[in-house]
Design an enzyme around this catalytic site. Structure first.
Site, PDB file in Angstrom:
ATOM      1  N   ILE A  59       3.365   3.028  -1.241  1.00 43.84           N
ATOM      2  CA  ILE A  59       3.675   3.813  -2.428  1.00 43.84           C
ATOM      3  C   ILE A  59       3.945   2.805  -3.527  1.00 43.84           C
ATOM      4  CG2 ILE A  59       6.085   4.062  -1.637  1.00 43.84           C
ATOM      5  CD1 ILE A  59       6.283   6.599  -3.312  1.00 43.84           C
ATOM      6  N   SER A  60       3.265   2.948  -4.638  1.00 41.80           N
ATOM      7  CA  SER A  60       3.291   1.930  -5.678  1.00 41.80           C
ATOM      8  C   SER A  60       4.663   1.786  -6.321  1.00 41.80           C
ATOM      9  CB  SER A  60       2.269   2.262  -6.777  1.00 41.80           C
ATOM     10  OG  SER A  60       0.958   2.167  -6.283  1.00 41.80           O
ATOM     11  N   GLN A  61       4.898   0.608  -6.864  1.00 42.54           N
ATOM     12  CA  GLN A  61       6.088   0.334  -7.659  1.00 42.54           C
ATOM     13  C   GLN A  61       6.173   1.326  -8.816  1.00 42.54           C
ATOM     14  OE1 GLN A  61       5.774  -3.511  -9.432  1.00 42.54           O
ATOM     15  NE2 GLN A  61       7.744  -3.399 -10.490  1.00 42.54           N
TER      16      GLN A  61
END
Length: 222
Positions: A59-61
């Protein structure tokens, strides 16, 4: 520290890092990121960091999500294609900003989990598909906006650029060589072709092209 305090701290950090679109910040604040991370990482859900999810994905920053969403210039009139549903977090944020979101994921277990989250959050303007995102979604094209959340090669997939409406915008990570040098790129389609703008360095998993066994459209979650 409470979740509300962590949210406020994150939103302030995003502002300091260049996220100035108040609609994007509001969407980030409204979507409960803790629903999209594994239980073992719940204490980091509102930290500005990427986190692992199932099947070797991430899950992206939040900063990357916010900056890419801001770069996409989404309004509530737009039909948006997202390539790479993953946990569903980026899709959930986009759904708060656009009229209709179409999201494609090649890994069925990830898509199943994302769909459950969309239903729990009553995000009824998301339509999903299990399939090869590099092919886009031809029968729903053209799209006003396209967001790709995995790194393509030096150029975006031709099927995706062809499905971008004239006047539309695509935000996509592009990579040179062995995917070590990636940059987020914004592509605008004009009457005369495509204008490309390099934005900032980033690190995403590669955008893979394959044909999953089930590429049929999923029903609207209404």
């Amino acid at each position: 520290m409470t979740i509300d305090a962590r949210k406020i701290r994150l939103i302030m950090a995003l502002r300091r890092s260049g996220v100035t679109d108040t609609r994007v910040l509001a969407a980030i604040e409204r979507i409960p990121r803790e629903m999209f991370v594994p239980a073992s990482f719940l204490d980091q859900a509102w930290e500005d960091t990427a986190l692992p999810i199932d099947l070797g994905q991430t899950i992206s920053q939040p900063l990357v999500v916010a900056l890419m969403t801001q770069a996409l210039e989404v309004t509530d009139r737009h039909r948006v294609l997202e390539v790479g549903t993953g946990s569903g977090y980026q899709a959930a944020v986009l759904s708060r900003l656009c009229r209709r979101l179409y999201s494609i994921e090649r890994l069925r277990p990830l898509l199943n989990e994302a769909e459950r989250r969309f239903q729990a959050l009553r995000l009824h303007n998301i339509t999903t598909r299990h399939g090869d995102g590099t092919r886009g979604w031809p029968e729903a094209a053209p799209f006003d906006r396209i967001m790709v959340t995995a790194a393509a090669g030096p150029e975006p997939p031709k099927d995706l650029t062809e499905q971008l409406a004239v006047g539309g915008v695509m935000v996509i990570p592009l990579a040179a060589g062995n995917y070590g040098d990636q940059r987020v790129v914004r592509i605008r389609r004009t009457d005369h072709g495509f204008d490309r703008e390099d934005l900032w360095p980033v690190r995403f998993v590669p955008l893979l092209s394959d044909t999953p066994p089930d590429d049929a459209p999923r029903a609207d979650l209404a």
